[in-house]
Motif scaffolding. Structure first.
Motif, short mmCIF file in Angstrom:
data_model
loop_
_atom_site.label_atom_id
_atom_site.label_comp_id
_atom_site.label_asym_id
_atom_site.label_seq_id
_atom_site.Cartn_x
_atom_site.Cartn_y
_atom_site.Cartn_z
N GLU A 177 -1.08 -6.73 31.26
CA GLU A 177 0.30 -6.13 31.43
C GLU A 177 0.63 -5.97 32.87
N ASP A 178 1.71 -6.56 33.32
CA ASP A 178 2.22 -6.43 34.63
C ASP A 178 2.99 -5.25 35.09
N ASP B 122 0.78 -8.39 26.65
CA ASP B 122 2.20 -8.31 27.09
C ASP B 122 2.67 -9.86 27.09
N HIS C 80 5.69 -11.10 28.18
CA HIS C 80 6.20 -11.26 29.31
C HIS C 80 5.41 -11.05 30.56
N LEU C 81 4.86 -12.08 31.40
CA LEU C 81 4.12 -12.03 32.46
C LEU C 81 4.63 -12.76 33.23
N LYS D 17 7.26 -2.30 22.50
CA LYS D 17 7.41 -1.29 23.44
C LYS D 17 8.91 -0.44 23.31
MN MN Z 1 5.70 -7.63 31.33
#
Ligand code: MN
Length: 130
Positions: free
Chosen positions: A10-11, A54, A56-57, A106
Motif C-alpha cells: 500500500e502506497d 493495493d 494502484h501503486l 476501500k
Molecule cells: Mn495506491
C-alpha cells in the motif's frame, strides 16, 4: 488466524495505518511495502500467510506485481487479495485474471475487516471470495 503474517502492499500512508492498526488489533503480524520493489525484497526473505495488494501503486501496479508473483515458482502459491479504492466495472475480473484470490474495495470496514481476512486465510487459495 492471530499470529500469522500479513504483508500490506500500500502506497497511501493513511490507508496503511488504518489497515495495519486493524490487523494488529486482531493479532496479526503486519508488514508493509509501499511499492512493488519493496514487496519483492520482503518476499525474498519471508513468506506471509496473505498479501493485501493495493492495485494502484507508483511504478509497477499491483496487477503487474501479482502476475509476476504467479509466474515465479517461489511465490506462485501465495494468497493474494486485491484492494482498490477506485472500483470500476471490470476491476474485479482483471484482478482475478491477474491471479488475485479475492477482491476488496476501500474504504475498508474496520468492524468486519478482521473477519474478512480470517475468512480468506481459512479458505486459502483459489476459492477465496471477497
Ligand atoms: Mn495506491
Amino acid at each position: 488466524m492471530a499470529g500469522e503474517t500479513v504483508l500490506v502492499v500500500e502506497d497511501n500512508p493513511i490507508n496503511l495505518k488504518l489497515v495495519s492498526a486493524t490487523l494488529s488489533h486482531d493479532g496479526y503480524v503486519v508488514c508493509s511495502a509501499a511499492n512493488a520493489s519493496e514487496a519483492l525484497a520482503f518476499l525474498a526473505r519471508q513468506r506471509p500467510a496473505l498479501i493485501l495488494m493495493d492495485l494502484h501503486l507508483p511504478g509497477m501496479s499491483g496487477l503487474e506485481l501479482t502476475r509476476q508473483l504467479r509466474a515465479d515458482p517461489a511465490t506462485r502459491d501465495l494468497l493474494i487479495v486485491a484492494v482498490t479504492a477506485a472500483a470500476m466495472k471490470g476491476d474485479e475480473e482483471r484482478a482475478r485474471a491477474a491471479g488475485c484470490d479475492g477482491y476488496l474495495t476501500k474504504p475498508i470496514d474496520v468492524r468486519s475487516f478482521g473477519a474478512t481476512i480470517a475468512g480468506f486465510l481459512s479458505r486459502g487459495r483459489g476459492v477465496a471470495r471477497g
